[in-house]
Design a protein around this motif. Structure first.
Motif, mmCIF file in Angstrom:
data_model
loop_
_atom_site.group_PDB
_atom_site.id
_atom_site.type_symbol
_atom_site.label_atom_id
_atom_site.label_comp_id
_atom_site.label_asym_id
_atom_site.label_seq_id
_atom_site.Cartn_x
_atom_site.Cartn_y
_atom_site.Cartn_z
ATOM 1 N N GLN A 149 0.830 -1.207 0.000
ATOM 2 C CA GLN A 149 0.000 0.000 0.000
ATOM 3 C C GLN A 149 0.865 1.258 0.000
ATOM 4 O O GLN A 149 0.597 2.207 -0.740
ATOM 5 C CB GLN A 149 -0.913 -0.003 1.233
ATOM 6 C CG GLN A 149 -1.884 -1.172 1.295
ATOM 7 C CD GLN A 149 -2.681 -1.177 2.585
ATOM 8 O OE1 GLN A 149 -3.187 -0.152 3.031
ATOM 9 N NE2 GLN A 149 -2.784 -2.353 3.221
ATOM 10 N N VAL A 150 1.897 1.243 0.832
ATOM 11 C CA VAL A 150 2.796 2.389 0.912
ATOM 12 C C VAL A 150 3.578 2.556 -0.385
ATOM 13 O O VAL A 150 3.761 3.671 -0.871
ATOM 14 C CB VAL A 150 3.765 2.232 2.107
ATOM 15 C CG1 VAL A 150 4.870 3.289 2.053
ATOM 16 C CG2 VAL A 150 2.997 2.334 3.413
ATOM 17 N N SER A 151 4.010 1.443 -0.950
ATOM 18 C CA SER A 151 4.802 1.484 -2.178
ATOM 19 C C SER A 151 4.035 2.167 -3.313
ATOM 20 O O SER A 151 4.592 3.014 -4.027
ATOM 21 C CB SER A 151 5.196 0.063 -2.594
ATOM 22 O OG SER A 151 5.962 0.085 -3.776
ATOM 23 N N LYS A 152 2.792 1.823 -3.473
ATOM 24 C CA LYS A 152 1.975 2.417 -4.540
ATOM 25 C C LYS A 152 1.878 3.926 -4.364
ATOM 26 O O LYS A 152 2.025 4.696 -5.327
ATOM 27 C CB LYS A 152 0.583 1.781 -4.534
ATOM 28 C CG LYS A 152 -0.317 2.272 -5.654
ATOM 29 C CD LYS A 152 -1.658 1.541 -5.628
ATOM 30 C CE LYS A 152 -2.559 2.038 -6.759
ATOM 31 N NZ LYS A 152 -3.876 1.344 -6.748
ATOM 32 N N LEU A 153 1.633 4.356 -3.138
ATOM 33 C CA LEU A 153 1.519 5.784 -2.854
ATOM 34 C C LEU A 153 2.865 6.483 -2.997
ATOM 35 O O LEU A 153 2.961 7.589 -3.567
ATOM 36 C CB LEU A 153 0.962 5.973 -1.439
ATOM 37 C CG LEU A 153 0.796 7.405 -0.935
ATOM 38 C CD1 LEU A 153 -0.122 8.192 -1.860
ATOM 39 C CD2 LEU A 153 0.252 7.398 0.491
ATOM 40 N N TYR A 154 3.897 5.840 -2.511
ATOM 41 C CA TYR A 154 5.255 6.411 -2.529
ATOM 42 C C TYR A 154 5.725 6.726 -3.940
ATOM 43 O O TYR A 154 6.168 7.848 -4.233
ATOM 44 C CB TYR A 154 6.195 5.412 -1.855
ATOM 45 C CG TYR A 154 7.670 5.725 -1.928
ATOM 46 C CD1 TYR A 154 8.215 6.784 -1.219
ATOM 47 C CD2 TYR A 154 8.539 4.910 -2.666
ATOM 48 C CE1 TYR A 154 9.582 7.046 -1.251
ATOM 49 C CE2 TYR A 154 9.896 5.157 -2.698
ATOM 50 C CZ TYR A 154 10.422 6.228 -1.986
ATOM 51 O OH TYR A 154 11.774 6.469 -2.030
ATOM 52 N N PHE A 162 4.828 7.354 -13.184
ATOM 53 C CA PHE A 162 5.907 6.377 -13.075
ATOM 54 C C PHE A 162 5.367 4.962 -12.904
ATOM 55 O O PHE A 162 4.439 4.726 -12.131
ATOM 56 C CB PHE A 162 6.785 6.737 -11.872
ATOM 57 C CG PHE A 162 7.888 5.756 -11.595
ATOM 58 C CD1 PHE A 162 9.025 5.727 -12.383
ATOM 59 C CD2 PHE A 162 7.791 4.872 -10.527
ATOM 60 C CE1 PHE A 162 10.052 4.827 -12.120
ATOM 61 C CE2 PHE A 162 8.815 3.974 -10.258
ATOM 62 C CZ PHE A 162 9.942 3.949 -11.056
ATOM 63 N N LYS A 163 5.955 4.022 -13.651
ATOM 64 C CA LYS A 163 5.670 2.598 -13.472
ATOM 65 C C LYS A 163 6.994 1.905 -13.160
ATOM 66 O O LYS A 163 7.941 1.991 -13.941
ATOM 67 C CB LYS A 163 5.030 2.010 -14.727
ATOM 68 C CG LYS A 163 3.631 2.554 -15.014
ATOM 69 C CD LYS A 163 3.019 1.884 -16.225
ATOM 70 C CE LYS A 163 1.620 2.411 -16.487
ATOM 71 N NZ LYS A 163 0.998 1.765 -17.683
ATOM 72 N N ARG A 164 7.031 1.207 -12.033
ATOM 73 C CA ARG A 164 8.293 0.702 -11.505
ATOM 74 C C ARG A 164 9.085 -0.154 -12.477
ATOM 75 O O ARG A 164 10.313 -0.045 -12.548
ATOM 76 C CB ARG A 164 8.027 -0.079 -10.191
ATOM 77 C CG ARG A 164 9.245 -0.754 -9.612
ATOM 78 C CD ARG A 164 10.333 0.239 -9.234
ATOM 79 N NE ARG A 164 11.543 -0.465 -8.844
ATOM 80 C CZ ARG A 164 12.575 -0.702 -9.622
ATOM 81 N NH1 ARG A 164 12.577 -0.272 -10.876
ATOM 82 N NH2 ARG A 164 13.623 -1.348 -9.183
#
Length: 295
Positions: A149-154, A162-164
């Protein structure tokens, strides 16, 4: 302990003479020597670099990490010294027999520190404290997957559109920086007597570095911050200067147990405290890197 990270990006010959790494350019007769005791990491980026097995052996003797890069100039091979710890069997036995509750508490601690470091990246760049809310939401083993959840927001806050895992320069730079830290952690897990394939959370049977994937999590935001400040992100490919900047991540300063040390030294100490943590069955012993003085 060595401290220099050296990148070789042009055709050359590398050999060892009198405890020195000798660089011989193919284009001219100039030789450059570097004391082996000063070297921490070597990166080979050109397909026309000649090395000997004696050089590989010597890297092991001097605890030097050696990377070889693929055609896209991304590190894809890492050579690390094999088990050097005096109590290797005891450490391995403790790691094999680590309890599930301890694994979950260790993973909780790692993810909480990762989130705190991600939050500090956003504070440094944008004075944004959005992620602080999630820090105390992480349960043992992160059973509710707060990390995702944090990663998506971060990432949505750190980079625009941006797409990782897209093929962009942003991702190329991130992967390059992560690879350097991953290889450094691999060296110190081996020298600490740990088994790299046995993680506390990551358990992919095809991954020989599951423990590294666990321990690298709190280090990733340091790479993220470095990449976000690169002035060449709009250019199509990583330049030689970009790579030199990313290699310098090992010399970046962090806070560790109240001290200010380099990321490279923090990698070593994280592995050492992990060993003590599993030996004493206490997740509080594990210490992880933090950013220096972020309000």
């Amino acid at each position: 302990m060595g401290y220099k990270t050296i990148l070789f990006s042009t055709p050359c010959k590398l050999h060892i003479k009198n405890c020195q790494l000798v660089y011989s350019s193919i284009q001219d007769e100039e030789d450059i020597t570097i004391p082996l005791e000063d070297i921490s990491t070597i990166v080979l980026e050109n397909m026309q670099i000649e090395i000997s097995n004696y050089l590989l052996y010597t890297c092991g003797e001097y605890n030097i990490t050696l990377f070889s890069c693929d055609k896209k100039h991304q590190p894809n091979v890492v050579l690390t010294p094999f088990y050097q710890h005096s109590r290797n069997t005891k450490v391995a036995f403790n790691q094999i027999n680590i309890t599930e509750p301890l694994k979950k508490r260790l993973w909780q601690k790692i993810i909480k520190q990762k989130i705190q470091n991600q939050s500090n990246v956003l504070k440094i760049l944008f004075d944004n404290n959005t992620l602080d809310y999630y820090y105390d939401k992480v349960k043992s083993g992160d059973t509710t997957n707060i990390e995702a959840q944090v990663s998506k927001l971060y990432w949505s806050l750190l980079f625009k559109d941006f797409k990782r895992h897209a093929e962009t320069k942003h991702n190329a730079a991130l992967d390059y920086g992560y690879a350097i830290i991953r290889g450094t952690l691999a060296k110190y897990t081996a020298s600490s007597g740990l088994i790299p394939c046995l993680g506390v959370h990551h358990c992919n049977e095809l991954n020989s570095f599951n423990l590294i994937e666990d321990l690298i999590e709190s280090f990733r935001p340091f790479v993220d911050l470095l990449v976000s400040t690169m002035e060449t992100l709009n250019e199509p490919e990583l330049t030689k200067q970009d790579k030199a900047l990313l290699l310098n991540i090992l010399n970046m300063q962090c806070r560790y147990k109240g001290e200010q040390i380099t990321i490279q030294n923090a990698c070593e100490r994280v592995c050492q405290t992990f060993v003590k943590s599993i030996e004493q069955n206490d997740n509080n012993i594990l210490e992880l890197p933090q950013f220096i003085e972020v309000k």
